[in-house]
Motif scaffolding. Structure first.
Motif, PDB file in Angstrom:
ATOM      1  N   PRO A  47       6.651  -2.862   8.087  1.00  6.14           N
ATOM      2  CA  PRO A  47       5.230  -2.772   8.477  1.00  6.14           C
ATOM      3  C   PRO A  47       4.468  -4.087   8.305  1.00  6.14           C
ATOM      4  N   PHE A  48       4.846  -4.883   7.317  1.00  7.80           N
ATOM      5  CA  PHE A  48       4.167  -6.164   7.108  1.00  7.80           C
ATOM      6  C   PHE A  48       4.601  -7.196   8.145  1.00  7.80           C
ATOM      7  N   ILE A  49       5.835  -7.074   8.606  1.00  4.65           N
ATOM      8  CA  ILE A  49       6.297  -7.922   9.713  1.00  4.65           C
ATOM      9  C   ILE A  49       5.510  -7.560  10.974  1.00  4.65           C
ATOM     10  N   LEU A  50       5.329  -6.256  11.198  1.00  5.26           N
ATOM     11  CA  LEU A  50       4.527  -5.809  12.339  1.00  5.26           C
ATOM     12  C   LEU A  50       3.079  -6.270  12.201  1.00  5.26           C
ATOM     13  N   CYS A  51       2.574  -6.278  10.985  1.00  3.10           N
ATOM     14  CA  CYS A  51       1.219  -6.754  10.717  1.00  3.10           C
ATOM     15  C   CYS A  51       1.103  -8.235  11.083  1.00  3.10           C
ATOM     16  N   LEU A  52       2.106  -9.016  10.741  1.00  2.16           N
ATOM     17  CA  LEU A  52       2.118 -10.435  11.102  1.00  2.16           C
ATOM     18  C   LEU A  52       2.061 -10.626  12.614  1.00  2.16           C
ATOM     19  N   ILE A 104      11.255  -2.838  -3.849  1.00  9.13           N
ATOM     20  CA  ILE A 104      10.287  -3.206  -2.815  1.00  9.13           C
ATOM     21  C   ILE A 104       9.013  -2.375  -2.941  1.00  9.13           C
ATOM     22  N   LEU A 105       9.137  -1.123  -3.363  1.00  5.25           N
ATOM     23  CA  LEU A 105       7.933  -0.335  -3.647  1.00  5.25           C
ATOM     24  C   LEU A 105       7.109  -1.047  -4.721  1.00  5.25           C
ATOM     25  N   GLY A 106       7.780  -1.563  -5.732  1.00  2.00           N
ATOM     26  CA  GLY A 106       7.090  -2.323  -6.781  1.00  2.00           C
ATOM     27  C   GLY A 106       6.457  -3.596  -6.254  1.00  2.00           C
ATOM     28  N   VAL A 107       7.146  -4.292  -5.374  1.00  2.00           N
ATOM     29  CA  VAL A 107       6.594  -5.520  -4.782  1.00  2.00           C
ATOM     30  C   VAL A 107       5.349  -5.187  -3.959  1.00  2.00           C
ATOM     31  N   VAL A 108       5.465  -4.168  -3.121  1.00  2.00           N
ATOM     32  CA  VAL A 108       4.347  -3.782  -2.248  1.00  2.00           C
ATOM     33  C   VAL A 108       3.149  -3.320  -3.077  1.00  2.00           C
ATOM     34  N   LEU A 109       3.393  -2.453  -4.046  1.00  2.00           N
ATOM     35  CA  LEU A 109       2.281  -1.966  -4.867  1.00  2.00           C
ATOM     36  C   LEU A 109       1.708  -3.069  -5.754  1.00  2.00           C
ATOM     37  N   GLY A 110       2.566  -3.952  -6.239  1.00  2.00           N
ATOM     38  CA  GLY A 110       2.079  -5.097  -7.012  1.00  2.00           C
ATOM     39  C   GLY A 110       1.178  -5.993  -6.172  1.00  2.00           C
ATOM     40  N   ALA A 111       1.571  -6.201  -4.921  1.00  2.00           N
ATOM     41  CA  ALA A 111       0.740  -6.996  -4.016  1.00  2.00           C
ATOM     42  C   ALA A 111      -0.588  -6.290  -3.746  1.00  2.00           C
ATOM     43  N   ILE A 141      -3.506  -4.743   7.783  1.00  2.00           N
ATOM     44  CA  ILE A 141      -2.854  -4.815   6.474  1.00  2.00           C
ATOM     45  C   ILE A 141      -2.935  -3.476   5.742  1.00  2.00           C
ATOM     46  N   GLU A 142      -4.058  -2.782   5.850  1.00  2.00           N
ATOM     47  CA  GLU A 142      -4.201  -1.480   5.190  1.00  2.00           C
ATOM     48  C   GLU A 142      -3.184  -0.484   5.738  1.00  2.00           C
ATOM     49  N   GLN A 143      -2.992  -0.529   7.058  1.00  2.00           N
ATOM     50  CA  GLN A 143      -1.999   0.349   7.691  1.00  2.00           C
ATOM     51  C   GLN A 143      -0.596  -0.030   7.251  1.00  2.00           C
ATOM     52  N   ALA A 144      -0.338  -1.321   7.114  1.00  2.00           N
ATOM     53  CA  ALA A 144       0.982  -1.780   6.683  1.00  2.00           C
ATOM     54  C   ALA A 144       1.290  -1.281   5.269  1.00  2.00           C
ATOM     55  N   TYR A 145       0.304  -1.392   4.377  1.00  2.00           N
ATOM     56  CA  TYR A 145       0.500  -0.875   3.017  1.00  2.00           C
ATOM     57  C   TYR A 145       0.825   0.617   3.056  1.00  2.00           C
ATOM     58  N   ALA A 146       0.009   1.377   3.761  1.00  2.00           N
ATOM     59  CA  ALA A 146       0.190   2.835   3.808  1.00  2.00           C
ATOM     60  C   ALA A 146       1.537   3.206   4.427  1.00  2.00           C
ATOM     61  N   LEU A 147       1.893   2.559   5.539  1.00  2.00           N
ATOM     62  CA  LEU A 147       3.157   2.879   6.200  1.00  2.00           C
ATOM     63  C   LEU A 147       4.350   2.470   5.345  1.00  2.00           C
ATOM     64  N   SER A 148       4.267   1.329   4.694  1.00  2.00           N
ATOM     65  CA  SER A 148       5.356   0.870   3.832  1.00  2.00           C
ATOM     66  C   SER A 148       5.611   1.859   2.695  1.00  2.00           C
ATOM     67  N   ILE A 149       4.541   2.289   2.063  1.00  2.00           N
ATOM     68  CA  ILE A 149       4.675   3.242   0.951  1.00  2.00           C
ATOM     69  C   ILE A 149       5.224   4.569   1.459  1.00  2.00           C
ATOM     70  N   MET A 204       2.850 -13.225   2.644  1.00  2.00           N
ATOM     71  CA  MET A 204       3.209 -13.288   1.228  1.00  2.00           C
ATOM     72  C   MET A 204       4.067 -12.085   0.838  1.00  2.00           C
ATOM     73  N   ILE A 205       3.711 -10.921   1.355  1.00  2.00           N
ATOM     74  CA  ILE A 205       4.461  -9.703   1.041  1.00  2.00           C
ATOM     75  C   ILE A 205       5.831  -9.750   1.697  1.00  2.00           C
ATOM     76  N   VAL A 206       5.891 -10.236   2.934  1.00  2.00           N
ATOM     77  CA  VAL A 206       7.179 -10.364   3.622  1.00  2.00           C
ATOM     78  C   VAL A 206       8.069 -11.348   2.871  1.00  2.00           C
ATOM     79  N   SER A 207       7.501 -12.492   2.471  1.00  2.00           N
ATOM     80  CA  SER A 207       8.290 -13.490   1.736  1.00  2.00           C
ATOM     81  C   SER A 207       8.793 -12.945   0.405  1.00  2.00           C
TER      82      SER A 207
END
Length: 170
Positions: free
Chosen positions: A105-110, A11-18, A116-124, A28-31
């Motif tokens: 975090p991306f679910i919370l973003c939805l 999932i780190l790879g998915v998030v960073l890839g996105a 979205i920037e906060q979701a990326y940072a919090l997810s990582i 898209m990230i949640v899916s």
């Protein structure tokens, strides 16, 4: 622990890839995260069930041959049938927990709870914390330094992140 580590790293790879791809749509990230989580869960369950069942049946047959007895209806036979299922369930669920935490975090973003920037940072950040905790657990189980194990697993996550970001040109 291995499958939980895999779940966190994938999932780190998915998030960073996105992130590298410039994805701004959290759905898209949640899916992608849920798809990865489901695939890891099925893979963990099926792989462990098939291999554990084969190994345990082999051991049961060897034991039956040595004892010249049918142990199929014994406690040993019951354990031979139960253990692969129990282990497969655990290995199927293990990657889902850190994967879900990482996409939360991306679910919370939805839901409009964060940008979205906060979701990326919090997810990582959450993923790196999970990697540290998994390493610390390994350190505790081995009776060795909890912090060293935690830092090693965190370093693996950071090194992976650097590679993904480096390949993405960011």
């Amino acid at each position: 622990i291995i499958n939980a580590f895999d779940g966190a790293m994938v999932i780190l790879g998915v998030v960073l890839g996105a992130f590298v791809a410039g994805a701004r749509d959290p759905s898209m990230i949640v899916s992608a995260g849920l798809g990865g989580m489901l695939a890891m869960g099925i893979s963990g369950f099926a792989g462990v069930y098939i291999s554990e069942r084969a190994e345990r049946i082999k051991r049961l047959k060897d034991l039956e041959k040595a004892m010249l007895a049918d142990l199929g209806n014994s406690v040993i036979g019951d354990a031979t049938r139960f253990a692969p299922v129990a282990l497969a369930v655990i290995d199927g669920i293990a990657p889902a927990i850190p994967a879900f935490v990482a996409i939360l975090p991306f679910i919370l973003c939805l839901r409009g709870a964060m940008l979205i920037e906060q979701a990326y940072a919090l997810s990582i950040l959450l993923t790196l914390v999970l990697l540290f905790l998994l390493g610390a657990l390994l350190g505790r189980l081995s009776g060795e330094n909890v912090f060293i194990y935690g830092f090693v697993t965190t370093f693996v996550g950071l090194a992976t992140a650097a590679l993904i970001l480096g390949l993405g040109g960011n």
